[in-house]
Design a protein around this motif. Sequence first.
Motif, PDB file in Angstrom:
ATOM      1  N   LYS A 251       0.647  -1.307  -0.057  1.00 32.02           N
ATOM      2  CA  LYS A 251       0.027  -0.306   0.004  1.00 32.02           C
ATOM      3  C   LYS A 251       1.037   1.121  -0.346  1.00 32.02           C
ATOM      4  N   GLY A 252       0.329   2.482  -0.758  1.00 37.49           N
ATOM      5  CA  GLY A 252       0.611   3.745  -0.235  1.00 37.49           C
ATOM      6  C   GLY A 252       2.233   4.082  -1.213  1.00 37.49           C
ATOM      7  N   SER A 253       2.229   4.728  -1.511  1.00 34.70           N
ATOM      8  CA  SER A 253       3.375   5.580  -2.684  1.00 34.70           C
ATOM      9  C   SER A 253       4.794   5.669  -2.614  1.00 34.70           C
ATOM     10  N   VAL A 254       6.228   5.645  -3.148  1.00 37.50           N
ATOM     11  CA  VAL A 254       6.882   6.044  -3.157  1.00 37.50           C
ATOM     12  C   VAL A 254       6.363   7.908  -2.380  1.00 37.50           C
ATOM     13  N   ILE A 255       5.705   8.421  -2.282  1.00 42.92           N
ATOM     14  CA  ILE A 255       5.620  10.027  -1.679  1.00 42.92           C
ATOM     15  C   ILE A 255       5.109  10.098  -0.477  1.00 42.92           C
ATOM     16  N   SER A 256       3.974   8.998  -0.447  1.00 41.36           N
ATOM     17  CA  SER A 256       3.562   9.215   0.830  1.00 41.36           C
ATOM     18  C   SER A 256       4.004   8.055   1.920  1.00 41.36           C
ATOM     19  N   GLY A 257       4.844   7.066   1.142  1.00 37.85           N
ATOM     20  CA  GLY A 257       5.424   6.643   2.709  1.00 37.85           C
ATOM     21  C   GLY A 257       4.887   5.054   1.771  1.00 37.85           C
TER      22      GLY A 257
END
Length: 177
Positions: free
Chosen positions: A25-31
Motif C-alpha cells: 500500500k502507499g506510494s514513494v511519495i507518502s511512504g
Amino acid sequence: FAPASVLLAAGTAHAGTCEETFAKKGSVISGMVFTATRTVPDLAPPTAIRQMRGIVTAKSYDIMADEADYGSLLIEQPMTGKARAFPIEIKATEAAGQGTVVMQAKLRAGQTVKSELAMAEMCGMLNSLVGGKAGLAAAKRGLGAATVQAAPVKIDSLSLSQQISKDTERNAAGVLT
C-alpha cells in the motif's frame, strides 16, 4: 498506519501462503507499507516471536523492542551508506490452535523497494516459522539471539546536511528533530 486488529483479522481470514497474503500500500511519495501474514498450527505468540528474534538477528536486523510475552517484536533494517533504516512490526496471535504472525514494513517517504524483493525477504522469514516441539526448540535458540553491532555509518557533514534537506523537502513531518 492500520490498526493491528485490522491486519490480524485480514491475516486470519485468508490462511493461504505468505506469498498470497503479501500486500503493498502507499506510494514513494507518502511512504510504502508492505504486509505479509503466515499461519502455523500449534504456534503460541511468545514462541513465534522468540523464533522470529532468532531469524531476524541471523539476517542482521536490529531489534528495537521485544515483547514476546505479548506477541510483539519491533525490528529495524539497519542503515547503510545509501539505505535509510525503517521499522518492521511483527505481531503474533493465536486462535483455535493456530498461530498467525503478521509482519508489516513501513518505508519512509522517498524510500522504495521492488515488491518482489520485499515479498521474498518478508515471506522468507515468515516461512521459517515452525509449530509444535520443533517450534519450541527454535524459540529457545532465538531467545538469546542478538544482532552483531554494525560499524558506524561514516558520513561527512555536507552529505548529512544535504540528506536532511532532501528529507525535509519530501516530508517535513518525517524529519526527526
